[in-house]
Design a protein around this motif. Structure first.
Motif, PDB file in Angstrom:
ATOM      1  N   ALA A   1       2.903  29.559   2.385  1.00 14.63           N
ATOM      2  CA  ALA A   1       1.539  29.078   2.633  1.00 14.63           C
ATOM      3  C   ALA A   1       0.510  30.179   2.367  1.00 14.63           C
ATOM      4  O   ALA A   1      -0.549  29.932   1.784  1.00 14.63           O
ATOM      5  CB  ALA A   1       1.422  28.572   4.069  1.00 14.63           C
ATOM      6  N   LEU A   2       0.818  31.395   2.783  1.00 18.41           N
ATOM      7  CA  LEU A   2      -0.116  32.502   2.589  1.00 18.41           C
ATOM      8  C   LEU A   2      -0.235  32.890   1.118  1.00 18.41           C
ATOM      9  O   LEU A   2      -1.315  33.253   0.648  1.00 18.41           O
ATOM     10  CB  LEU A   2       0.340  33.713   3.412  1.00 18.41           C
TER      11      LEU A   2
ATOM     12  N   HIS B   1      -2.729  30.506  -0.770  1.00 22.81           N
ATOM     13  CA  HIS B   1      -3.945  30.068  -0.085  1.00 22.81           C
ATOM     14  C   HIS B   1      -5.172  30.180  -0.973  1.00 22.81           C
ATOM     15  O   HIS B   1      -6.167  29.485  -0.757  1.00 22.81           O
ATOM     16  CB  HIS B   1      -4.149  30.869   1.206  1.00 22.81           C
TER      17      HIS B   1
ATOM     18  N   ASN C   1      -6.703  24.935  -0.719  1.00 23.90           N
ATOM     19  CA  ASN C   1      -7.485  25.067   0.512  1.00 23.90           C
ATOM     20  C   ASN C   1      -6.560  24.879   1.710  1.00 23.90           C
ATOM     21  O   ASN C   1      -6.585  23.851   2.388  1.00 23.90           O
ATOM     22  CB  ASN C   1      -8.612  24.036   0.522  1.00 23.90           C
ATOM     23  N   ILE C   2      -5.735  25.895   1.954  1.00 29.51           N
ATOM     24  CA  ILE C   2      -4.699  25.800   2.979  1.00 29.51           C
ATOM     25  C   ILE C   2      -5.196  26.323   4.320  1.00 29.51           C
ATOM     26  O   ILE C   2      -5.809  27.389   4.397  1.00 29.51           O
ATOM     27  CB  ILE C   2      -3.443  26.575   2.541  1.00 29.51           C
TER      28      ILE C   2
ATOM     29  N   PRO D   1      -5.997  35.076   6.052  1.00 24.80           N
ATOM     30  CA  PRO D   1      -5.578  33.669   6.175  1.00 24.80           C
ATOM     31  C   PRO D   1      -6.671  32.780   6.748  1.00 24.80           C
ATOM     32  O   PRO D   1      -7.587  33.246   7.426  1.00 24.80           O
ATOM     33  CB  PRO D   1      -4.405  33.763   7.145  1.00 24.80           C
ATOM     34  N   ARG D   2      -6.572  31.481   6.451  1.00 22.28           N
ATOM     35  CA  ARG D   2      -7.404  30.473   7.104  1.00 22.28           C
ATOM     36  C   ARG D   2      -6.564  29.862   8.221  1.00 22.28           C
ATOM     37  O   ARG D   2      -5.508  29.299   7.959  1.00 22.28           O
ATOM     38  CB  ARG D   2      -7.838  29.398   6.107  1.00 22.28           C
TER      39      ARG D   2
END
Length: 225
Positions: A157-158, A161, A165-166, A190-191
Motif C-alpha cells: 500500500a505504501l 500511494h 489515492n490510497i 503515508p495518508r
C-alpha cells in the motif's frame, strides 16, 4: 388458491426488494431494473433463455447494471441533498467495499457508472488490493485499505500511494506504529485514516450493534512518544 400476494407476503419481498423486485401473476420473480413498474424482467423467462444458450451447465443470475447505476445515483443523491440542506462544508465520496461482491463484472460496472461521482473501493486484504489495482480505478478515486495489515500488505500500500489515492485506515492504535515505521524506511509520507467511535447515538438500523460493541474495540488514544 395461491396468489401472487401470498408469495409477496411469505417471502417478505416488499421488505427487502426496495422497489426492484416483485412477483407477477404467474408466480414468478420479476425485476424492475430502474424501479419503473412499466418495465420488468421475468426471472424464469430469463433463466430459460440462458439455458437454451448454455445447456448443460450452471446458470447464475447476471448482475443488472441498471440496478447498480440506480443505487449509486440514489445513495450519492441522498448525501448531496443532506450536504446542501445543512450547508456542510465538506464533500462526499462514495466507496464500494470489495468484500460485498468480489465478482469482477460487478465491480467493473460500479467503477464505470460511479465514475461521475468519483466512486472508490475499499479493500481488506493484500489480495483484494492487488485485484483493485488491476481494475483501472481512476487515480483521484479513493482506495481505502482496511482489515488486518501485515508487513507485506502495508509495504504494498505504501509503495504505490503516489500512483493511487490510497488511505490506510488504522483499525487498532498499535497499527499506527507499523505504518510509520515502514513509511520512514521507505521514505514515504503515508495518508492515514482513523476509525472512530462517536459519542452521539444514531437512530438507524445498525446503531444498537455499534453501541453494543465492547469498549476494547476502540482503545483510548495514547500520547505520542
Amino acid at each position: 388458491m395461491w396468489k401472487a400476494d401470498d408469495s409477496l407476503e411469505l417471502y417478505g419481498i416488499e421488505n427487502w426488494g426496495n422497489g426492484y423486485f416483485s412477483v407477477n401473476d404467474k408466480g414468478n420473480i420479476i425485476i424492475f431494473p430502474n424501479k419503473d413498474r412499466a418495465k420488468s424482467v421475468d426471472v424464469m423467462d430469463l433463466i430459460e433463455e440462458i439455458e437454451k444458450i448454455q445447456r448443460p451447465g450452471v446458470s447464475r443470475a447476471p448482475p443488472l447494471p441498471q440496478i447498480l447505476e440506480d443505487r449509486i445515483n440514489e445513495i450519492t443523491g441522498a448525501f448531496l441533498s443532506s450536504i446542501a440542506e445543512f450547508s456542510y462544508k465538506g464533500t462526499y465520496q462514495p466507496i464500494f467495499p470489495m468484500k460485498v461482491n468480489q465478482r469482477k463484472e460487478v465491480i467493473e460496472y460500479i467503477i464505470k457508472y460511479g465514475a461521475k461521482h468519483g466512486i472508490g473501493l475499499e479493500v481488506g486484504t493484500k489480495a483484494e488490493l492487488l485485484a483493485a489495482l488491476s481494475l483501472g480505478l481512476p487515480k483521484e478515486a479513493l482506495l481505502i485499505c482496511n482489515g488486518y495489515k501485515d508487513e507485506d500488505y502495508l509495504r504494498l500500500a505504501l509503495s504505490i500511494h503516489n500512483a493511487n489515492n490510497i488511505v490506510i485506515v488504522v483499525d487498532l492504535f498499535e497499527e499506527l506504529f507499523d505504518i510509520l515505521k515502514y513509511a520512514e524506511q521507505m521514505g514515504i509520507t503515508p495518508r492515514v485514516g482513523m476509525r472512530v467511535k462517536l459519542f452521539a447515538r444514531g437512530s438507524g438500523r445498525w446503531w444498537s450493534r455499534v453501541a453494543s460493541r465492547p469498549s476494547s474495540a476502540c482503545p483510548p488514544a495514547r500520547p505520542w512518544s
